[in-house]
Motif scaffolding. Structure first.
Motif, mmCIF file in Angstrom:
data_model
loop_
_atom_site.group_PDB
_atom_site.id
_atom_site.type_symbol
_atom_site.label_atom_id
_atom_site.label_comp_id
_atom_site.label_asym_id
_atom_site.label_seq_id
_atom_site.Cartn_x
_atom_site.Cartn_y
_atom_site.Cartn_z
ATOM 1 N N ALA A 3 7.896 -2.477 2.488
ATOM 2 C CA ALA A 3 6.711 -1.975 3.179
ATOM 3 C C ALA A 3 6.182 -0.716 2.506
ATOM 4 O O ALA A 3 4.995 -0.577 2.250
ATOM 5 C CB ALA A 3 7.035 -1.689 4.646
ATOM 6 N N MET A 4 7.088 0.227 2.190
ATOM 7 C CA MET A 4 6.656 1.462 1.556
ATOM 8 C C MET A 4 6.068 1.194 0.185
ATOM 9 O O MET A 4 5.061 1.767 -0.205
ATOM 10 C CB MET A 4 7.841 2.423 1.442
ATOM 11 C CG MET A 4 8.319 2.961 2.786
ATOM 12 S SD MET A 4 7.029 3.894 3.635
ATOM 13 C CE MET A 4 6.866 5.279 2.517
ATOM 14 N N SER A 5 6.660 0.270 -0.560
ATOM 15 C CA SER A 5 6.147 -0.055 -1.886
ATOM 16 C C SER A 5 4.768 -0.669 -1.799
ATOM 17 O O SER A 5 3.876 -0.364 -2.576
ATOM 18 C CB SER A 5 7.116 -1.025 -2.588
ATOM 19 O OG SER A 5 6.590 -1.435 -3.825
ATOM 20 N N THR A 6 4.570 -1.529 -0.785
ATOM 21 C CA THR A 6 3.269 -2.175 -0.617
ATOM 22 C C THR A 6 2.186 -1.148 -0.322
ATOM 23 O O THR A 6 1.102 -1.189 -0.879
ATOM 24 C CB THR A 6 3.343 -3.204 0.526
ATOM 25 O OG1 THR A 6 4.343 -4.158 0.205
ATOM 26 C CG2 THR A 6 2.009 -3.913 0.704
ATOM 27 N N LEU A 7 2.509 -0.187 0.565
ATOM 28 C CA LEU A 7 1.520 0.816 0.909
ATOM 29 C C LEU A 7 1.139 1.668 -0.287
ATOM 30 O O LEU A 7 -0.002 2.031 -0.463
ATOM 31 C CB LEU A 7 2.060 1.703 2.033
ATOM 32 C CG LEU A 7 2.076 1.064 3.425
ATOM 33 C CD1 LEU A 7 2.770 1.989 4.413
ATOM 34 C CD2 LEU A 7 0.677 0.757 3.903
ATOM 35 N N ARG A 8 2.121 1.993 -1.120
ATOM 36 C CA ARG A 8 1.837 2.833 -2.272
ATOM 37 C C ARG A 8 0.967 2.110 -3.286
ATOM 38 O O ARG A 8 0.186 2.721 -3.990
ATOM 39 C CB ARG A 8 3.151 3.280 -2.933
ATOM 40 C CG ARG A 8 3.838 4.422 -2.190
ATOM 41 C CD ARG A 8 4.853 5.099 -3.089
ATOM 42 N NE ARG A 8 5.910 4.207 -3.483
ATOM 43 C CZ ARG A 8 7.061 4.090 -2.834
ATOM 44 N NH1 ARG A 8 7.276 4.801 -1.746
ATOM 45 N NH2 ARG A 8 7.997 3.266 -3.270
ATOM 46 N N LYS A 9 1.097 0.804 -3.372
ATOM 47 C CA LYS A 9 0.374 0.058 -4.391
ATOM 48 C C LYS A 9 -1.042 -0.317 -3.970
ATOM 49 O O LYS A 9 -1.822 -0.776 -4.795
ATOM 50 C CB LYS A 9 1.158 -1.212 -4.758
ATOM 51 C CG LYS A 9 2.464 -0.951 -5.495
ATOM 52 C CD LYS A 9 3.180 -2.258 -5.801
ATOM 53 C CE LYS A 9 4.504 -2.012 -6.518
ATOM 54 N NZ LYS A 9 5.236 -3.277 -6.767
ATOM 55 N N LEU A 10 -1.366 -0.156 -2.694
ATOM 56 C CA LEU A 10 -2.709 -0.509 -2.241
ATOM 57 C C LEU A 10 -3.695 0.523 -2.758
ATOM 58 O O LEU A 10 -3.625 1.698 -2.400
ATOM 59 C CB LEU A 10 -2.761 -0.549 -0.712
ATOM 60 C CG LEU A 10 -4.107 -0.961 -0.107
ATOM 61 C CD1 LEU A 10 -4.454 -2.395 -0.482
ATOM 62 C CD2 LEU A 10 -4.083 -0.793 1.402
ATOM 63 N N PRO A 11 -4.631 0.137 -3.627
ATOM 64 C CA PRO A 11 -5.583 1.109 -4.184
ATOM 65 C C PRO A 11 -6.413 1.758 -3.081
ATOM 66 O O PRO A 11 -6.871 1.091 -2.154
ATOM 67 C CB PRO A 11 -6.458 0.261 -5.114
ATOM 68 C CG PRO A 11 -5.640 -0.954 -5.412
ATOM 69 C CD PRO A 11 -4.831 -1.219 -4.194
ATOM 70 N N THR A 12 -6.610 3.049 -3.200
ATOM 71 C CA THR A 12 -7.392 3.761 -2.189
ATOM 72 C C THR A 12 -8.839 3.285 -2.161
ATOM 73 O O THR A 12 -9.484 3.320 -1.103
ATOM 74 C CB THR A 12 -7.354 5.274 -2.448
ATOM 75 O OG1 THR A 12 -7.825 5.533 -3.779
ATOM 76 C CG2 THR A 12 -5.944 5.816 -2.306
ATOM 77 N N THR A 13 -9.345 2.831 -3.304
ATOM 78 C CA THR A 13 -10.725 2.328 -3.313
ATOM 79 C C THR A 13 -10.849 1.063 -2.472
ATOM 80 O O THR A 13 -11.870 0.858 -1.795
ATOM 81 C CB THR A 13 -11.185 2.038 -4.747
ATOM 82 O OG1 THR A 13 -10.232 1.169 -5.387
ATOM 83 C CG2 THR A 13 -11.316 3.319 -5.554
ATOM 84 N N ILE A 14 -9.817 0.216 -2.502
ATOM 85 C CA ILE A 14 -9.840 -1.010 -1.699
ATOM 86 C C ILE A 14 -9.753 -0.657 -0.221
ATOM 87 O O ILE A 14 -10.469 -1.212 0.622
ATOM 88 C CB ILE A 14 -8.687 -1.943 -2.096
ATOM 89 C CG1 ILE A 14 -8.781 -2.314 -3.572
ATOM 90 C CG2 ILE A 14 -8.690 -3.186 -1.209
ATOM 91 C CD1 ILE A 14 -10.096 -2.939 -3.965
#
Length: 230
Positions: A3-14
């Motif tokens: 879960a933490m890895s997924t959140l970190r990888k989500l681009p802020t622009t998206i």
């Protein structure tokens, strides 16, 4: 860990684009607005802009629905951060609204237009949407402002839904997922310059979230004036 890895990888622009689209649909579908998305580089601090439409509410009118709707211009920013915005954002949006007001007034005079005495014709609403609400200092700053201001706390669970569905991170907004998210309103604040004795819209307004019974039971956001839905 996943879960933490997924959140970190989500681009802020998206995340930001998704939240702008989420707010756009809620505002247009449930709050009688007609907004378009502008967000991107060079947006001048404006994510959404357009009009807020109201039926005529003059008590002397026996059939207000027979008249063209009133409208007021809206400039909006949408903040998808997990921290609550503070007073700095309110001051920045004030500056944007003043700049746009002065530019529009000057342009109308340049082209030979006239400004009537109707405050709705020249007013601009500074609308701020936040997924995390607003700090007390931000609310105080908005309350002091002479710019008609509306603060909306609109939650956004995009990342959580990605995690629960074990979907891979995409480099574009997942519109199917976006459409599935509930469009809710957790809080609304407006200042006296917008809805008050001397506000551009006058007294007696409320924005409510109500449970609507139907084929698909859901919460709907409605505007009321003097206790009656608009």
């Amino acid at each position: 860990m996943r879960a933490m890895s997924t959140l970190r990888k989500l681009p802020t622009t998206i995340l930001g684009t998704g939240y702008e689209l989420h707010c756009l649909r809620l505002l247009n579908e449930q709050l009688r607005m007609s907004l378009d998305r502008i967000g991107g580089k060079g947006d001048g601090g404006i994510d959404l802009q357009g009009w807020w439409n109201f039926p005529h509410t003059n008590p002397s009118m026996t059939a207000p629905d027979a008249y063209p709707p009133q409208r007021i211009r809206v400039l909006a920013q949408c903040k998808a951060e997990k921290t609550r915005p503070g007073p700095r954002l309110i001051r920045e949006m004030e500056g944007v609204a003043r700049r746009e007001h002065d530019f529009g007034f000057g342009r109308q005079q340049h082209h030979g237009g006239s400004i009537s005495g109707d405050p709705l014709e020249t007013a601009i609403v500074a609308l701020l949407c936040s997924r995390s609400g607003f700090s007390p200092a931000a609310v105080i700053e908005a309350n002091r402002s002479r710019i008609p201001t509306l603060l909306l706390h609109i939650p956004f669970d995009y990342e959580a839904q990605l995690i629960s569905r074990h979907q891979p991170i995409m480099h574009a907004v997942d519109h199917e997922l976006l459409d599935s998210l509930p469009r809710r309103l957790r809080g609304a604040f407006w200042n006296a310059a917008l809805m008050g004795t001397r506000g551009v819209l006058g007294n007696g307004w409320e924005i409510r979230e109500e449970f609507a019974h139907g084929v698909e039971d859901e919460f709907r956001i409605k505007i009321h004036r003097d206790g009656r839905p608009m």
